[in-house]
Design a protein around this motif. Structure first.
Motif, PDB file in Angstrom:
ATOM      1  N   ASN A  29      62.467 -10.649   9.442  1.00  0.00           N
ATOM      2  CA  ASN A  29      61.598 -11.617  10.118  1.00  0.00           C
ATOM      3  C   ASN A  29      62.416 -12.722  10.772  1.00  0.00           C
ATOM      4  OD1 ASN A  29      59.197 -10.295   9.528  1.00  0.00           O
ATOM      5  ND2 ASN A  29      58.834 -11.469   7.666  1.00  0.00           N
ATOM      6  N   ARG A  33      62.424 -13.590  14.736  1.00  0.00           N
ATOM      7  CA  ARG A  33      62.090 -14.924  15.253  1.00  0.00           C
ATOM      8  C   ARG A  33      63.220 -15.489  16.110  1.00  0.00           C
ATOM      9  NH1 ARG A  33      60.231 -15.496   9.951  1.00  0.00           N
ATOM     10  NH2 ARG A  33      62.049 -16.777   9.410  1.00  0.00           N
ATOM     11  N   ASP A 127      53.201 -10.739  16.193  1.00  0.00           N
ATOM     12  CA  ASP A 127      51.755 -10.978  16.215  1.00  0.00           C
ATOM     13  C   ASP A 127      51.043 -10.296  15.048  1.00  0.00           C
ATOM     14  OD1 ASP A 127      52.087 -12.509  18.497  1.00  0.00           O
ATOM     15  OD2 ASP A 127      51.341 -10.965  19.879  1.00  0.00           O
ATOM     16  N   ALA A 128      51.636  -9.221  14.543  1.00  0.00           N
ATOM     17  CA  ALA A 128      51.057  -8.517  13.389  1.00  0.00           C
ATOM     18  C   ALA A 128      51.443  -9.195  12.071  1.00  0.00           C
ATOM     19  CB  ALA A 128      51.518  -7.061  13.371  1.00  0.00           C
ATOM     20  N   GLY A 129      52.235 -10.248  12.151  1.00  0.00           N
ATOM     21  CA  GLY A 129      52.649 -10.968  10.949  1.00  0.00           C
ATOM     22  C   GLY A 129      54.037 -10.601  10.458  1.00  0.00           C
ATOM     23  N   ASP A 132      56.101  -8.080   5.470  1.00  0.00           N
ATOM     24  CA  ASP A 132      55.511  -8.782   4.344  1.00  0.00           C
ATOM     25  C   ASP A 132      56.630  -9.183   3.390  1.00  0.00           C
ATOM     26  OD1 ASP A 132      54.320  -9.557   1.935  1.00  0.00           O
ATOM     27  OD2 ASP A 132      52.750  -8.031   2.060  1.00  0.00           O
ATOM     28  N   LEU A 145      54.487  -2.369   7.229  1.00  0.00           N
ATOM     29  CA  LEU A 145      54.357  -2.947   8.566  1.00  0.00           C
ATOM     30  C   LEU A 145      53.921  -1.873   9.553  1.00  0.00           C
ATOM     31  CD1 LEU A 145      54.529  -5.150  10.685  1.00  0.00           C
ATOM     32  CD2 LEU A 145      57.012  -4.704  10.843  1.00  0.00           C
ATOM     33  N   ARG A 148      50.217  -1.529   9.398  1.00  0.00           N
ATOM     34  CA  ARG A 148      49.526  -2.642  10.066  1.00  0.00           C
ATOM     35  C   ARG A 148      49.656  -2.561  11.575  1.00  0.00           C
ATOM     36  NH1 ARG A 148      51.790  -7.417   9.052  1.00  0.00           N
ATOM     37  NH2 ARG A 148      53.402  -6.703   7.611  1.00  0.00           N
ATOM     38  N   ARG A 152      46.776  -1.935  14.827  1.00  0.00           N
ATOM     39  CA  ARG A 152      46.752  -2.740  16.057  1.00  0.00           C
ATOM     40  C   ARG A 152      47.031  -1.881  17.294  1.00  0.00           C
ATOM     41  NH1 ARG A 152      47.264  -8.338  14.871  1.00  0.00           N
ATOM     42  NH2 ARG A 152      48.196  -8.714  16.897  1.00  0.00           N
TER      43      ARG A 152
END
Length: 187
Positions: A29, A33, A127-129, A132, A145, A148, A152
């Motif tokens: 993540n 970012r 956008d999907a987070g 996890d 992921l 998820r 989407r």
């Protein structure tokens, strides 16, 4: 050079820059970012790109620009591990991967979103987070992921020629211990 062409490579090796003990999901993540490229290529810190792997991912995303298009590349055991029938089985048909069961002409199940060699549009994954971070180890956080992302609209494709070498020495005992970790992650 790949970043200049719109592809950032993210490995859980970036974990040294994430908070201690937060696991590979947090490291990935962080990499997403901080990346500026439109696409992230996730590789394991024990995966080495063979010639053409990165170019295969770049070519795919140039010809499949939709946010929902993602690519799984192939991973094979690195020498000298490639001489072990057990390690080859784990990659081709075993509990770790199942690359020999995939068909490049058919959609790939989203639970095969294996971060040893997979690329996805960065913003779509964010956008999907993202991953996890509740998963403490490298076990199932990538497949979760993928599920998820599929909800989407992700379409995961497979290119057996976008090839990486996986240097992960193991034996039956270590594999069984890993499967315990995977079982906890599935739960």
């Amino acid at each position: 050079p790949a970043e200049a062409e719109g592809l950032a490579q993210v490995s859980e090796g970036a974990i040294g820059r994430a908070s201690p003990g937060t696991g590979p999901a947090a490291a990935r993540n962080l990499g997403m970012r901080e990346a500026t490229a439109a696409v992230c290529l996730f590789t394991g810190d024990d995966t080495r790109a063979r010639p053409g792997m990165v170019e295969g991912h770049l070519a795919f995303h140039r010809t499949h620009p939709a946010a929902t298009e993602a690519l799984l590349g192939n991973v094979v055991p690195a020498p000298p591990l490639d001489t072990s029938p057990f390690v080859r089985w784990l990659h081709e048909r075993g509990t770790q991967f199942g690359y020999a069961l995939l068909d490049p002409e058919r959609p790939v199940p989203p639970e095969c979103f294996w971060t040893s060699n997979v690329s996805v549009k960065r913003q779509f994954a964010l956008d999907a987070g993202g991953f996890d971070e509740g998963f403490p180890a490298a076990a199932c956080e990538d497949a979760e992921l993928g599920l998820r992302l599929a909800r989407r609209g992700m379409r995961l494709h497979y290119d057996p020629h976008a090839l990486g070498e996986h240097y992960h020495p193991t034996d039956l005992e270590r594999t069984l211990r890993r499967m315990q970790t995977v079982g906890v992650a599935y739960r």
